[in-house]
Design a protein around this motif. Structure first.
Motif, PDB file in Angstrom:
ATOM      1  N   VAL A   2      -6.835   4.593 -13.840  1.00  0.00           N
ATOM      2  CA  VAL A   2      -5.749   5.134 -13.039  1.00  0.00           C
ATOM      3  C   VAL A   2      -5.163   4.045 -12.148  1.00  0.00           C
ATOM      4  CG1 VAL A   2      -5.147   6.790 -11.245  1.00  0.00           C
ATOM      5  CG2 VAL A   2      -6.775   7.440 -13.039  1.00  0.00           C
ATOM      6  N   GLN A   3      -3.840   3.993 -12.132  1.00  0.00           N
ATOM      7  CA  GLN A   3      -3.153   3.066 -11.238  1.00  0.00           C
ATOM      8  C   GLN A   3      -2.016   3.790 -10.524  1.00  0.00           C
ATOM      9  OE1 GLN A   3      -2.035  -0.495 -13.588  1.00  0.00           O
ATOM     10  NE2 GLN A   3      -3.444  -1.599 -12.251  1.00  0.00           N
ATOM     11  N   LEU A   4      -1.938   3.562  -9.233  1.00  0.00           N
ATOM     12  CA  LEU A   4      -0.817   4.023  -8.420  1.00  0.00           C
ATOM     13  C   LEU A   4      -0.226   2.792  -7.757  1.00  0.00           C
ATOM     14  CD1 LEU A   4      -2.441   7.143  -6.677  1.00  0.00           C
ATOM     15  CD2 LEU A   4      -1.085   7.100  -8.764  1.00  0.00           C
ATOM     16  N   VAL A   5       1.063   2.556  -7.979  1.00  0.00           N
ATOM     17  CA  VAL A   5       1.697   1.345  -7.472  1.00  0.00           C
ATOM     18  C   VAL A   5       2.900   1.734  -6.622  1.00  0.00           C
ATOM     19  CG1 VAL A   5       2.782  -0.831  -8.051  1.00  0.00           C
ATOM     20  CG2 VAL A   5       0.924   0.054  -9.484  1.00  0.00           C
ATOM     21  N   GLU A   6       2.802   1.420  -5.329  1.00  0.00           N
ATOM     22  CA  GLU A   6       3.890   1.734  -4.407  1.00  0.00           C
ATOM     23  C   GLU A   6       4.896   0.594  -4.345  1.00  0.00           C
ATOM     24  OE1 GLU A   6       0.012   3.256  -2.377  1.00  0.00           O
ATOM     25  OE2 GLU A   6       0.686   1.493  -3.489  1.00  0.00           O
ATOM     26  N   SER A   7       6.132   0.942  -4.023  1.00  0.00           N
ATOM     27  CA  SER A   7       7.171  -0.060  -3.811  1.00  0.00           C
ATOM     28  C   SER A   7       8.213   0.519  -2.868  1.00  0.00           C
ATOM     29  CB  SER A   7       7.815  -0.479  -5.133  1.00  0.00           C
ATOM     30  OG  SER A   7       8.425   0.635  -5.757  1.00  0.00           O
ATOM     31  N   GLY A   8       9.087  -0.359  -2.359  1.00  0.00           N
ATOM     32  CA  GLY A   8      10.194   0.108  -1.538  1.00  0.00           C
ATOM     33  C   GLY A   8      10.041  -0.104  -0.046  1.00  0.00           C
ATOM     34  N   GLY A   9       8.899  -0.604   0.376  1.00  0.00           N
ATOM     35  CA  GLY A   9       8.726  -0.865   1.794  1.00  0.00           C
ATOM     36  C   GLY A   9       9.571  -2.044   2.254  1.00  0.00           C
ATOM     37  N   GLY A  10       9.603  -2.239   3.573  1.00  0.00           N
ATOM     38  CA  GLY A  10      10.359  -3.354   4.110  1.00  0.00           C
ATOM     39  C   GLY A  10      10.583  -3.220   5.596  1.00  0.00           C
ATOM     40  N   LEU A  11      11.509  -4.026   6.087  1.00  0.00           N
ATOM     41  CA  LEU A  11      11.861  -4.030   7.510  1.00  0.00           C
ATOM     42  C   LEU A  11      13.201  -3.327   7.691  1.00  0.00           C
ATOM     43  CD1 LEU A  11      11.505  -5.074  10.445  1.00  0.00           C
ATOM     44  CD2 LEU A  11      12.641  -7.190   9.700  1.00  0.00           C
ATOM     45  N   VAL A  12      13.258  -2.397   8.625  1.00  0.00           N
ATOM     46  CA  VAL A  12      14.485  -1.643   8.865  1.00  0.00           C
ATOM     47  C   VAL A  12      14.617  -1.389  10.358  1.00  0.00           C
ATOM     48  CG1 VAL A  12      13.342   0.592   8.526  1.00  0.00           C
ATOM     49  CG2 VAL A  12      15.806   0.385   8.109  1.00  0.00           C
ATOM     50  N   GLN A  13      15.835  -1.272  10.824  1.00  0.00           N
ATOM     51  CA  GLN A  13      16.061  -0.970  12.235  1.00  0.00           C
ATOM     52  C   GLN A  13      15.859   0.522  12.493  1.00  0.00           C
ATOM     53  OE1 GLN A  13      19.977  -2.486  13.215  1.00  0.00           O
ATOM     54  NE2 GLN A  13      19.091  -4.399  13.970  1.00  0.00           N
ATOM     55  N   ALA A  14      15.534   0.830  13.720  1.00  0.00           N
ATOM     56  CA  ALA A  14      15.394   2.235  14.112  1.00  0.00           C
ATOM     57  C   ALA A  14      16.674   3.002  13.769  1.00  0.00           C
ATOM     58  CB  ALA A  14      15.090   2.336  15.596  1.00  0.00           C
ATOM     59  N   GLY A  15      16.476   4.207  13.232  1.00  0.00           N
ATOM     60  CA  GLY A  15      17.606   5.005  12.793  1.00  0.00           C
ATOM     61  C   GLY A  15      17.978   4.808  11.341  1.00  0.00           C
ATOM     62  N   ASN A  84      14.291   9.001   6.502  1.00  0.00           N
ATOM     63  CA  ASN A  84      15.523   8.867   7.273  1.00  0.00           C
ATOM     64  C   ASN A  84      15.213   8.886   8.764  1.00  0.00           C
ATOM     65  OD1 ASN A  84      16.998   8.977   4.835  1.00  0.00           O
ATOM     66  ND2 ASN A  84      17.156  11.211   4.950  1.00  0.00           N
ATOM     67  N   SER A  85      16.180   8.452   9.547  1.00  0.00           N
ATOM     68  CA  SER A  85      16.033   8.444  11.008  1.00  0.00           C
ATOM     69  C   SER A  85      14.709   7.813  11.425  1.00  0.00           C
ATOM     70  CB  SER A  85      16.132   9.877  11.552  1.00  0.00           C
ATOM     71  OG  SER A  85      17.353  10.465  11.185  1.00  0.00           O
ATOM     72  N   LEU A  86      14.428   6.669  10.860  1.00  0.00           N
ATOM     73  CA  LEU A  86      13.142   6.012  11.109  1.00  0.00           C
ATOM     74  C   LEU A  86      12.998   5.584  12.562  1.00  0.00           C
ATOM     75  CD1 LEU A  86      12.884   4.054   7.792  1.00  0.00           C
ATOM     76  CD2 LEU A  86      11.119   5.572   8.686  1.00  0.00           C
ATOM     77  N   GLN A 115      -2.300   0.645  -3.451  1.00  0.00           N
ATOM     78  CA  GLN A 115      -2.630  -0.462  -2.561  1.00  0.00           C
ATOM     79  C   GLN A 115      -1.824  -0.442  -1.265  1.00  0.00           C
ATOM     80  OE1 GLN A 115      -5.211  -2.764  -3.051  1.00  0.00           O
ATOM     81  NE2 GLN A 115      -5.660  -1.152  -4.520  1.00  0.00           N
ATOM     82  N   GLY A 116      -0.752   0.330  -1.249  1.00  0.00           N
ATOM     83  CA  GLY A 116       0.041   0.462  -0.044  1.00  0.00           C
ATOM     84  C   GLY A 116       1.259  -0.437  -0.019  1.00  0.00           C
ATOM     85  N   THR A 117       2.244  -0.026   0.768  1.00  0.00           N
ATOM     86  CA  THR A 117       3.457  -0.816   0.981  1.00  0.00           C
ATOM     87  C   THR A 117       3.794  -0.769   2.471  1.00  0.00           C
ATOM     88  OG1 THR A 117       5.740  -1.169   0.245  1.00  0.00           O
ATOM     89  CG2 THR A 117       5.040   1.117   0.482  1.00  0.00           C
ATOM     90  N   GLN A 118       4.138  -1.926   3.016  1.00  0.00           N
ATOM     91  CA  GLN A 118       4.365  -2.037   4.459  1.00  0.00           C
ATOM     92  C   GLN A 118       5.767  -1.553   4.820  1.00  0.00           C
ATOM     93  OE1 GLN A 118       2.274  -3.324   7.095  1.00  0.00           O
ATOM     94  NE2 GLN A 118       3.931  -2.454   8.344  1.00  0.00           N
ATOM     95  N   VAL A 119       5.825  -0.721   5.830  1.00  0.00           N
ATOM     96  CA  VAL A 119       7.091  -0.295   6.420  1.00  0.00           C
ATOM     97  C   VAL A 119       7.082  -0.708   7.882  1.00  0.00           C
ATOM     98  CG1 VAL A 119       8.498   1.683   7.101  1.00  0.00           C
ATOM     99  CG2 VAL A 119       7.426   1.626   4.840  1.00  0.00           C
ATOM    100  N   THR A 120       8.087  -1.470   8.277  1.00  0.00           N
ATOM    101  CA  THR A 120       8.203  -1.915   9.656  1.00  0.00           C
ATOM    102  C   THR A 120       9.561  -1.485  10.197  1.00  0.00           C
ATOM    103  OG1 THR A 120       6.803  -3.830   9.204  1.00  0.00           O
ATOM    104  CG2 THR A 120       8.112  -3.879  11.219  1.00  0.00           C
ATOM    105  N   VAL A 121       9.531  -0.765  11.319  1.00  0.00           N
ATOM    106  CA  VAL A 121      10.752  -0.278  11.937  1.00  0.00           C
ATOM    107  C   VAL A 121      10.918  -0.972  13.286  1.00  0.00           C
ATOM    108  CG1 VAL A 121      12.051   1.742  12.684  1.00  0.00           C
ATOM    109  CG2 VAL A 121      10.391   1.949  10.819  1.00  0.00           C
TER     110      VAL A 121
END
Length: 123
Positions: A2-15, A84-86, A115-121
């Motif tokens: 079994v493999q679960l692969v996340e994607s789409g994380g990144g750095l975004v401004q508030a909102g 949304n509205s991060l 394994q996870g994906t980093q989200v930074t707001v």
């Protein structure tokens, strides 16, 4: 395997918004409840949302309700988290998880993890 692969994380401004994806392989995807969890530095991993097998019912943590939307595409064996509205407090590593048991918010009852994906707001 079994493999679960996340994607789409990144750095975004508030909102701002981000859309996370999780691609699954090696399991009967349509028969699993899929969840998203997150873990901020120094904190425990916490439940964010799940979508059930079958009807695809959804459930959210109060902290993300009305801002995040979980969805799944069984044909593509994928689950998504539209955020949304991060807020800065949403900053964390986001994990995709699968459980073959009943739908639950308890992380210990999920069988498989990505394994996870980093989200930074930023504020």
């Amino acid at each position: 395997q079994v493999q679960l692969v996340e994607s789409g994380g990144g750095l975004v401004q508030a909102g701002g918004s981000l859309r996370l994806s999780c691609a699954a392989s090696g399991l009967a995807f349509s028969a699993y409840t899929m969840g998203w969890f997150r873990q901020a530095p120094g904190k425990e991993r916490e439940f964010v949302a799940f979508t059930t097998w079958g009807l695809g019912n959804t459930y959210y943590a109060d902290s993300v309700k009305a801002r995040f939307t979980i969805s799944r595409d069984n044909a593509k064996r994928a689950v998504y988290l539209q955020m949304n509205s991060l807020k800065p407090e949403d900053t964390a590593v986001y994990y995709c998880a699968a459980t073959g048991g009943k739908a639950t918010v308890k992380r210990d009852e999920y069988n498989y993890w990505g394994q996870g994906t980093q989200v930074t707001v930023s504020s």
